[in-house]
Design a protein around this motif. Structure first.
Motif, PDB file in Angstrom:
ATOM      1  N   VAL A  79     -17.161  24.154  64.766  1.00 23.53           N
ATOM      2  CA  VAL A  79     -15.363  23.750  64.555  1.00 23.53           C
ATOM      3  C   VAL A  79     -14.752  24.763  64.062  1.00 23.53           C
ATOM      4  N   LEU A  80     -13.834  25.368  64.776  1.00 21.00           N
ATOM      5  CA  LEU A  80     -12.777  26.453  64.244  1.00 21.00           C
ATOM      6  C   LEU A  80     -11.724  25.585  63.844  1.00 21.00           C
ATOM      7  N   THR A  81     -11.057  26.197  62.742  1.00 19.24           N
ATOM      8  CA  THR A  81     -10.064  25.713  62.391  1.00 19.24           C
ATOM      9  C   THR A  81      -9.018  26.772  61.936  1.00 19.24           C
ATOM     10  N   GLY A  82      -7.756  26.256  62.135  1.00 19.64           N
ATOM     11  CA  GLY A  82      -6.802  27.449  61.753  1.00 19.64           C
ATOM     12  C   GLY A  82      -5.453  26.631  61.293  1.00 19.64           C
ATOM     13  N   ARG A  83      -4.741  27.489  60.391  1.00 18.54           N
ATOM     14  CA  ARG A  83      -3.592  26.910  59.805  1.00 18.54           C
ATOM     15  C   ARG A  83      -2.582  28.245  59.239  1.00 18.54           C
ATOM     16  N   THR A  84      -1.442  27.834  59.056  1.00 21.24           N
ATOM     17  CA  THR A  84      -0.392  28.765  58.603  1.00 21.24           C
ATOM     18  C   THR A  84      -0.351  28.683  57.048  1.00 21.24           C
ATOM     19  N   VAL A  85      -0.302  29.667  56.270  1.00 15.88           N
ATOM     20  CA  VAL A  85      -0.425  29.606  55.136  1.00 15.88           C
ATOM     21  C   VAL A  85       0.589  30.291  54.380  1.00 15.88           C
ATOM     22  N   GLU A  86       1.477  31.378  55.102  1.00 20.41           N
ATOM     23  CA  GLU A  86       2.521  32.197  54.498  1.00 20.41           C
ATOM     24  C   GLU A  86       3.599  32.085  55.554  1.00 20.41           C
ATOM     25  N   VAL A  87       4.802  32.140  55.464  1.00 21.90           N
ATOM     26  CA  VAL A  87       5.835  32.192  56.494  1.00 21.90           C
ATOM     27  C   VAL A  87       6.873  33.287  55.917  1.00 21.90           C
ATOM     28  N   ARG A  88       7.117  34.335  56.539  1.00 22.53           N
ATOM     29  CA  ARG A  88       8.183  35.128  56.131  1.00 22.53           C
ATOM     30  C   ARG A  88       9.473  35.116  57.153  1.00 22.53           C
ATOM     31  N   ASN A  89      10.171  36.059  57.222  1.00 18.12           N
ATOM     32  CA  ASN A  89      11.386  35.956  58.045  1.00 18.12           C
ATOM     33  C   ASN A  89      11.048  36.048  59.577  1.00 18.12           C
ATOM     34  N   SER A  90      10.153  36.969  59.903  1.00 19.54           N
ATOM     35  CA  SER A  90       9.591  37.349  61.340  1.00 19.54           C
ATOM     36  C   SER A  90       8.146  37.229  61.610  1.00 19.54           C
TER      37      SER A  90
ATOM     38  N   TYR B 123       7.200  29.070  76.221  1.00 18.95           N
ATOM     39  CA  TYR B 123       6.867  29.835  77.752  1.00 18.95           C
ATOM     40  C   TYR B 123       7.823  29.495  78.428  1.00 18.95           C
ATOM     41  N   THR B 124       9.102  29.337  78.108  1.00 20.84           N
ATOM     42  CA  THR B 124      10.305  29.447  79.174  1.00 20.84           C
ATOM     43  C   THR B 124      11.152  30.198  78.386  1.00 20.84           C
ATOM     44  N   GLY B 125      12.162  30.596  79.108  1.00 21.10           N
ATOM     45  CA  GLY B 125      13.109  31.803  78.681  1.00 21.10           C
ATOM     46  C   GLY B 125      12.437  32.909  78.448  1.00 21.10           C
ATOM     47  N   THR B 126      13.243  33.832  77.866  1.00 21.44           N
ATOM     48  CA  THR B 126      12.651  35.072  77.057  1.00 21.44           C
ATOM     49  C   THR B 126      11.587  35.084  76.021  1.00 21.44           C
ATOM     50  N   PRO B 127      10.458  35.377  76.447  1.00 22.07           N
ATOM     51  CA  PRO B 127       9.535  34.991  75.491  1.00 22.07           C
ATOM     52  C   PRO B 127       9.541  36.116  74.325  1.00 22.07           C
ATOM     53  N   PRO B 128       9.125  35.774  73.192  1.00 25.14           N
ATOM     54  CA  PRO B 128       8.879  36.606  71.976  1.00 25.14           C
ATOM     55  C   PRO B 128       7.719  37.559  72.318  1.00 25.14           C
ATOM     56  N   LYS B 129       7.463  38.756  71.680  1.00 26.35           N
ATOM     57  CA  LYS B 129       6.181  39.579  71.638  1.00 26.35           C
ATOM     58  C   LYS B 129       5.786  38.868  70.519  1.00 26.35           C
ATOM     59  N   ILE B 130       4.691  38.481  70.745  1.00 25.36           N
ATOM     60  CA  ILE B 130       3.694  37.957  69.505  1.00 25.36           C
ATOM     61  C   ILE B 130       2.637  39.113  69.275  1.00 25.36           C
ATOM     62  N   VAL B 131       2.693  39.530  67.982  1.00 27.70           N
ATOM     63  CA  VAL B 131       1.926  40.616  67.867  1.00 27.70           C
ATOM     64  C   VAL B 131       0.898  40.459  66.588  1.00 27.70           C
TER      65      VAL B 131
ATOM     66  N   VAL C  28      -2.151  38.307  60.313  1.00 25.19           N
ATOM     67  CA  VAL C  28      -0.870  38.355  59.949  1.00 25.19           C
ATOM     68  C   VAL C  28      -0.247  38.298  61.503  1.00 25.19           C
ATOM     69  N   ILE C  29       0.739  37.753  61.967  1.00 22.51           N
ATOM     70  CA  ILE C  29       1.416  37.627  63.103  1.00 22.51           C
ATOM     71  C   ILE C  29       2.786  37.926  63.268  1.00 22.51           C
ATOM     72  N   VAL C  30       3.190  38.802  63.874  1.00 19.34           N
ATOM     73  CA  VAL C  30       4.728  39.158  63.578  1.00 19.34           C
ATOM     74  C   VAL C  30       5.277  38.951  65.269  1.00 19.34           C
ATOM     75  N   MET C  31       6.404  38.271  65.125  1.00 17.36           N
ATOM     76  CA  MET C  31       7.354  38.008  66.269  1.00 17.36           C
ATOM     77  C   MET C  31       8.368  39.057  66.446  1.00 17.36           C
ATOM     78  N   LEU C  32       8.545  39.588  67.770  1.00 15.75           N
ATOM     79  CA  LEU C  32       9.316  40.679  68.108  1.00 15.75           C
ATOM     80  C   LEU C  32      10.187  40.215  69.233  1.00 15.75           C
ATOM     81  N   GLU C  33      11.366  40.766  69.380  1.00 14.84           N
ATOM     82  CA  GLU C  33      12.077  40.791  70.434  1.00 14.84           C
ATOM     83  C   GLU C  33      11.459  41.489  71.723  1.00 14.84           C
ATOM     84  N   GLN C  34      11.817  41.707  72.992  1.00 11.70           N
ATOM     85  CA  GLN C  34      11.403  42.592  73.849  1.00 11.70           C
ATOM     86  C   GLN C  34      11.811  44.094  73.750  1.00 11.70           C
ATOM     87  N   ASP C  35      12.839  44.070  72.713  1.00  7.28           N
ATOM     88  CA  ASP C  35      13.031  45.779  72.668  1.00  7.28           C
ATOM     89  C   ASP C  35      12.479  45.984  71.408  1.00  7.28           C
ATOM     90  N   ASN C  36      11.456  45.150  70.894  1.00 12.91           N
ATOM     91  CA  ASN C  36      10.420  45.660  69.594  1.00 12.91           C
ATOM     92  C   ASN C  36      11.129  45.428  68.364  1.00 12.91           C
TER      93      ASN C  36
END
Length: 154
Positions: A92-103, A65-73, A124-132
């Protein structure tokens, strides 16, 4: 157990939740989260998972949460109901990442009452730049998902 505070693997084991879960959070069902059938409304689960994701993102360093943040979609989300959760149930809620791709990465979620899985979820969560345009996941984050959660690189 303390509510709305991130739980690590030892705290989850103490709550009866087995590996591979290593991140979670405890809470109690509130009146505003139930529906006319006296169980947790579908939309409440999505809010719970969102709240867990924010804690998870901070803990795992998804973004500082510093600098230019990614868009987390949130690209895709789903729920699988296995048992009712009712007013005043401690869970109790649990969470974990099971698969990782490029973005992008895929998370799994669980809701446990008394150590029993009542609801499973995925996103499924995607990370984008500010220009999408797609923003590649940093290598250290990718490694953290693999080491802490057992995620698979696709």
């Amino acid at each position: 157990m303390q509510f709305l505070t991130p739980l690590d693997a030892p705290a989850l084991r103490e709550a009866g939740i087995e590996a591979p879960w290593s991140f979670g959070m405890a809470d109690r069902v509130r009146f505003g989260e139930i529906d006319v059938l006296a169980h947790v409304n579908n939309a409440a689960y999505l809010r719970w998972f969102e709240n867990l994701r924010i804690h998870y993102f901070r803990d795992y360093g998804v973004h500082d949460y510093t600098g230019t943040p990614p868009k987390i979609v949130l690209r895709n989300i789903g729920l699988d109901f296995k048992a009712e959760v009712k007013l005043n149930d401690d869970y109790v809620l649990t969470g974990r990442t099971v698969e990782v791709r490029n973005s992008s990465f895929t998370m799994h979620y669980g809701v446990y009452v008394g150590g029993k899985l009542t609801t499973a979820g995925h996103a499924v969560i995607v990370m984008l730049e500010q220009d999408n345009t797609k923003r590649p996941l940093p290598g250290d984050l990718r490694q953290r998902f693999i080491e802490r959660d057992g995620a698979v690189q696709l």
